[in-house]
Design an enzyme around this catalytic site. Structure first.
Site, short mmCIF file in Angstrom:
data_model
loop_
_atom_site.label_atom_id
_atom_site.label_comp_id
_atom_site.label_asym_id
_atom_site.label_seq_id
_atom_site.Cartn_x
_atom_site.Cartn_y
_atom_site.Cartn_z
N CYS A 139 77.45 27.23 11.85
CA CYS A 139 76.88 28.38 12.57
C CYS A 139 76.57 29.47 11.55
CB CYS A 139 77.81 28.85 13.68
SG CYS A 139 79.42 29.43 13.13
N ARG B 50 81.64 29.93 16.61
CA ARG B 50 81.16 28.68 17.20
C ARG B 50 81.52 27.43 16.40
NH1 ARG B 50 75.14 30.66 17.52
NH2 ARG B 50 75.97 31.66 15.62
N ASP C 2 75.39 33.16 20.52
CA ASP C 2 76.46 33.61 19.62
C ASP C 2 77.44 34.53 20.36
OD1 ASP C 2 78.04 34.54 17.60
OD2 ASP C 2 76.38 34.69 16.17
P1 4NP Z 1 79.46 32.64 14.54
O1 4NP Z 1 79.45 34.15 15.05
O2 4NP Z 1 78.15 32.43 13.81
O3 4NP Z 1 79.52 31.84 15.80
O4 4NP Z 1 80.69 32.48 13.67
C1 4NP Z 1 79.28 35.28 14.20
C2 4NP Z 1 80.38 35.83 13.59
C3 4NP Z 1 80.25 36.96 12.79
C4 4NP Z 1 78.99 37.52 12.63
C5 4NP Z 1 77.88 36.98 13.24
C6 4NP Z 1 78.03 35.83 14.03
N1 4NP Z 1 78.85 38.69 11.84
O5 4NP Z 1 77.71 39.22 11.79
O6 4NP Z 1 79.82 39.15 11.24
#
Ligand code: 4NP
Length: 152
Positions: free
Chosen positions: A8, A14, A122
């Site tokens: 991800c 995710r 997300d």
């Molecule tokens: P992930 O979610 O891609 O599902 O792990 C996110 C976690 C952190 C961030 C963005 C998406 N962030 O911008 O810090």
């Protein structure tokens, strides 16, 4: 051994959720020794732990969450893994920026293994970890069905 890498953006919500649900699934099927399963992000805050929302949901569902810390996908990962499974279309664009073209057709989107292909939103932005869990489980069940047809 089948090597699966879930990917991800941040590798804290995710993809680690997919990693731990899939580890639980293969264990329950008694086929865990056939798999090597990991997760990575395209733009992670390196070494961040699994996010609280993911941890809490996994705990609620009785699924063991390990101590994965965020790491960025590498070119080497493309060589190492058989399946590189993204959560959404944007991940695939970013994965290819890092690993190059998908010459061996290893890159998939998780919900492409279902009858209703779509992105997994997300939860970092939606806050809805229940929906993330349901979508990921649907995708992993489809992926498992696909694997059983072709190999195990
Ligand atoms: P992930 O979610 O891609 O599902 O792990 C996110 C976690 C952190 C961030 C963005 C998406 N962030 O911008 O810090």
């Amino acid at each position: 051994m089948i090597k699966v890498l879930f990917v991800c953006l941040g590798n804290i919500c995710r993809s680690p959720m997919a990693e731990y649900i899939f580890k639980d699934m293969v264990k329950k099927e008694g086929i865990e020794e056939k798999f090597y399963i990991d997760s990575a992000g395209t733009s992670p805050d390196e070494e961040s732990p699994v996010y609280y929302g993911t941890r809490k949901k996994l705990q609620q569902m009785g699924i063991k969450c390990g101590n994965h810390t965020a790491r960025k996908i590498t070119k080497q990962d493309y060589e190492t893994f058989d399946y590189i499974i993204a959560m959404e279309e944007k991940n695939i664009v970013n994965i290819k920026r890092i690993v190059g073209e998908d010459k061996e057709n290893k890159i998939y989107k998780l919900l492409d293994f279902t009858d209703n292909p779509r992105d997994i939103a997300d939860p970092w932005y939606t806050g809805n970890f229940d929906k993330t869990y349901d979508d990921i489980t649907e995708g992993l069940e489809g992926f498992m069905k696909y694997l059983k047809k072709i190999c195990c």
